[in-house]
Design a protein around this motif. Structure first.
Motif, mmCIF file in Angstrom:
data_model
loop_
_atom_site.group_PDB
_atom_site.id
_atom_site.type_symbol
_atom_site.label_atom_id
_atom_site.label_comp_id
_atom_site.label_asym_id
_atom_site.label_seq_id
_atom_site.Cartn_x
_atom_site.Cartn_y
_atom_site.Cartn_z
ATOM 1 N N MET A 128 0.821 -1.202 0.000
ATOM 2 C CA MET A 128 0.000 0.000 0.000
ATOM 3 C C MET A 128 0.861 1.260 0.000
ATOM 4 O O MET A 128 0.622 2.201 -0.763
ATOM 5 N N TYR A 129 1.901 1.273 0.831
ATOM 6 C CA TYR A 129 2.752 2.454 0.921
ATOM 7 C C TYR A 129 3.768 2.509 -0.218
ATOM 8 O O TYR A 129 4.240 3.595 -0.579
ATOM 9 N N TYR A 130 4.088 1.364 -0.786
ATOM 10 C CA TYR A 130 4.947 1.359 -1.975
ATOM 11 C C TYR A 130 4.241 2.096 -3.112
ATOM 12 O O TYR A 130 4.850 2.934 -3.797
ATOM 13 N N PHE A 131 2.957 1.805 -3.307
ATOM 14 C CA PHE A 131 2.190 2.491 -4.349
ATOM 15 C C PHE A 131 1.965 3.956 -3.986
ATOM 16 O O PHE A 131 1.940 4.822 -4.862
ATOM 17 N N LEU A 132 1.821 4.230 -2.697
ATOM 18 C CA LEU A 132 1.666 5.622 -2.264
ATOM 19 C C LEU A 132 2.918 6.425 -2.573
ATOM 20 O O LEU A 132 2.831 7.610 -2.921
ATOM 21 N N SER A 133 4.090 5.797 -2.461
ATOM 22 C CA SER A 133 5.331 6.504 -2.797
ATOM 23 C C SER A 133 5.370 6.860 -4.283
ATOM 24 O O SER A 133 5.860 7.928 -4.666
ATOM 25 N N HIS A 134 4.842 5.972 -5.127
ATOM 26 C CA HIS A 134 4.745 6.284 -6.556
ATOM 27 C C HIS A 134 3.757 7.416 -6.795
ATOM 28 O O HIS A 134 3.981 8.279 -7.658
ATOM 29 N N LEU A 135 2.657 7.427 -6.046
ATOM 30 C CA LEU A 135 1.675 8.507 -6.175
ATOM 31 C C LEU A 135 2.301 9.841 -5.780
ATOM 32 O O LEU A 135 2.041 10.864 -6.429
ATOM 33 N N SER A 136 3.136 9.840 -4.753
ATOM 34 C CA SER A 136 3.808 11.072 -4.336
ATOM 35 C C SER A 136 4.750 11.574 -5.427
ATOM 36 O O SER A 136 4.803 12.774 -5.702
ATOM 37 N N CYS A 137 5.492 10.657 -6.044
ATOM 38 C CA CYS A 137 6.376 11.039 -7.162
ATOM 39 C C CYS A 137 5.563 11.626 -8.316
ATOM 40 O O CYS A 137 5.951 12.633 -8.927
ATOM 41 N N LEU A 138 4.434 10.995 -8.605
ATOM 42 C CA LEU A 138 3.566 11.469 -9.687
ATOM 43 C C LEU A 138 3.062 12.878 -9.417
ATOM 44 O O LEU A 138 3.021 13.723 -10.323
ATOM 45 N N CYS A 177 -10.298 -8.735 0.855
ATOM 46 C CA CYS A 177 -11.094 -9.864 0.342
ATOM 47 C C CYS A 177 -10.308 -11.171 0.273
ATOM 48 O O CYS A 177 -10.886 -12.256 0.325
ATOM 49 N N LYS A 178 -8.974 -11.078 0.116
ATOM 50 C CA LYS A 178 -8.133 -12.276 0.004
ATOM 51 C C LYS A 178 -6.967 -12.208 0.995
ATOM 52 O O LYS A 178 -5.798 -12.324 0.608
ATOM 53 N N PRO A 179 -7.248 -12.032 2.279
ATOM 54 C CA PRO A 179 -6.153 -11.828 3.255
ATOM 55 C C PRO A 179 -5.181 -13.002 3.358
ATOM 56 O O PRO A 179 -3.989 -12.801 3.586
ATOM 57 N N LEU A 180 -5.674 -14.219 3.182
ATOM 58 C CA LEU A 180 -4.808 -15.389 3.295
ATOM 59 C C LEU A 180 -3.842 -15.511 2.115
ATOM 60 O O LEU A 180 -2.796 -16.147 2.221
ATOM 61 N N HIS A 181 -4.215 -14.928 0.978
ATOM 62 C CA HIS A 181 -3.372 -15.003 -0.224
ATOM 63 C C HIS A 181 -2.688 -13.669 -0.526
ATOM 64 O O HIS A 181 -2.072 -13.519 -1.579
ATOM 65 N N TYR A 182 -2.820 -12.711 0.395
ATOM 66 C CA TYR A 182 -2.314 -11.358 0.128
ATOM 67 C C TYR A 182 -0.821 -11.333 -0.155
ATOM 68 O O TYR A 182 -0.369 -10.679 -1.099
ATOM 69 N N ASN A 228 3.229 -9.758 -3.802
ATOM 70 C CA ASN A 228 4.645 -9.865 -3.436
ATOM 71 C C ASN A 228 5.436 -8.748 -4.120
ATOM 72 O O ASN A 228 4.909 -8.022 -4.976
ATOM 73 N N SER A 229 6.684 -8.604 -3.753
ATOM 74 C CA SER A 229 7.486 -7.476 -4.230
ATOM 75 C C SER A 229 7.609 -7.431 -5.750
ATOM 76 O O SER A 229 7.587 -6.356 -6.357
ATOM 77 N N LYS A 230 7.734 -8.601 -6.380
ATOM 78 C CA LYS A 230 7.867 -8.639 -7.836
ATOM 79 C C LYS A 230 6.590 -8.155 -8.510
ATOM 80 O O LYS A 230 6.633 -7.364 -9.468
ATOM 81 N N VAL A 231 5.445 -8.618 -8.013
ATOM 82 C CA VAL A 231 4.154 -8.195 -8.573
ATOM 83 C C VAL A 231 3.968 -6.693 -8.408
ATOM 84 O O VAL A 231 3.527 -5.998 -9.338
ATOM 85 N N CYS A 232 4.303 -6.175 -7.233
ATOM 86 C CA CYS A 232 4.155 -4.742 -6.976
ATOM 87 C C CYS A 232 5.019 -3.907 -7.919
ATOM 88 O O CYS A 232 4.573 -2.880 -8.448
ATOM 89 N N THR A 233 6.253 -4.358 -8.140
ATOM 90 C CA THR A 233 7.154 -3.628 -9.043
ATOM 91 C C THR A 233 6.612 -3.619 -10.468
ATOM 92 O O THR A 233 6.606 -2.574 -11.136
#
Length: 308
Positions: free
Chosen positions: A59-69, A127-132, A137-142
């Motif tokens: 969540m905060y990784y994407f927020l950091s991108h939003l801040s850059c944007l 909605c999918k906490p067990l599979h979150y 994961n870091s690769k998907v987020c990147t």
């Protein structure tokens, strides 16, 4: 060929502040203050996320991108506005205008996609906490983060190619405060039918696509939250989404006013206000929204302030 033989426009004049012949010094100070708050606020959010290990989550990784944007989006328009206030000439060269339009559309398109990715992150967490951990994961987020940047730049490149074929034979006065495609289309002396269609198609795909995805994500999120029996659990789930929902409403509300206005348009004063809200005020609001409504961000900010 007749159009090509006419004198080409090499400079555009902004009319957005023409209704305010005096007081440009005060406007300069206002816009400078907004720009400094925008840059420093978003830079603070970005820095805290990098330094505080408790904020090292998707969540905060994407927020950091939003801040850059938001820093990029504000920097595309506001510095030129400030320079024009100092020079007392509301002008921009042809090449600078096209460059400003290109980056403006790139960053706004990227932000639309990024907000959709952030909605997916909230969907996966609630909605999918067990599979979150697997889903985000870091690769998907990147991959998701950089895909949003590619999404925005591809859309902008398409418009830039079409815009480079437009001709401006005499009229060089733009009823706006920065270069954007709709006001340029209005003063072009070439056939802009394809450009106009491309705006609506892009609004539907680049803007509408992510928005529909966000709506569907929150339908599932709301459904999952309502199934939570604990009142505290419901409140916590809602709180993690509140900031994102607020940013989405502000972004899409201003975007709708800016790009999908009636064909007759608004008055110059209303046009200027809408443009200012979209590309000047909104980037400043995002860090404030996340700082004031997010306990973890406020906690990290408190740590930073106490360290001094």
């Amino acid at each position: 060929m007749g159009i090509r033989n006419q004198t080409r426009v090499v400079e555009f004049v902004f009319l957005g502040f023409s209704g305010i012949p005096y007081g440009h010094t005060y406007l300069f100070l206002v816009f400078l203050a907004i720009y400094l708050v925008t840059v420093l606020g978003n830079l603070m959010i970005f820095t805290m996320i990098q330094l505080d290990s408790s904020l090292h989550s998707p969540m905060y990784y994407f927020l950091s991108h939003l801040s850059c944007l938001d820093i990029c989006l504000s920097s595309v328009t506001v510095p030129k506005i400030l320079v024009n206030f100092l020079c007392q000439r509301q002008t921009i060269t042809y090449n600078q205008c096209l460059a400003q339009m290109f980056f403006l559309m790139s960053f706004t398109g990227t932000e639309a996609a990024l907000l959709a990715v952030m909605a997916y992150d909230r969907y996966a967490a609630i909605c999918k906490p067990l599979h979150y951990s697997l889903l985000m994961n870091s690769k998907v987020c990147t991959v998701l983060a950089f895909a949003t940047w590619i999404w925005g730049f591809l859309d902008s490149a398409f418009h830039a190619i079409l815009s480079s074929k437009m001709y401006f034979c005499g009229a060089n006065q733009i009823h706006h405060i920065y270069c954007d495609l709709p006001p340029l289309i209005k003063i072009s002396c070439s056939d802009t039918h394809i450009n106009e269609i491309s705006i609506h198609i892009a609004s539907f795909i680049v803007g509408g696509g992510p928005f529909v995805f966000i709506i569907f994500s929150y339908v599932f999120i709301l459904s999952s939250i309502l199934k939570i029996r604990s009142t505290t659990g419901k409140r916590k789930a809602f709180s993690t989404c509140a900031s994102h929902i607020t940013v989405v409403i502000i972004y899409y509300g201003n975007g709708l006013l800016n790009y999908e206005r009636p064909s007759a348009g608004y008055s110059l004063e209303i046009d200027t206000l809408v443009s200012t809200m979209y590309c000047v005020i909104t980037p400043m609001l995002n860090p404030l929204i996340y700082s004031l409504r997010n306990k973890e961000v406020k906690g990290a900010l408190k740590k930073v302030l106490e360290s001094f």
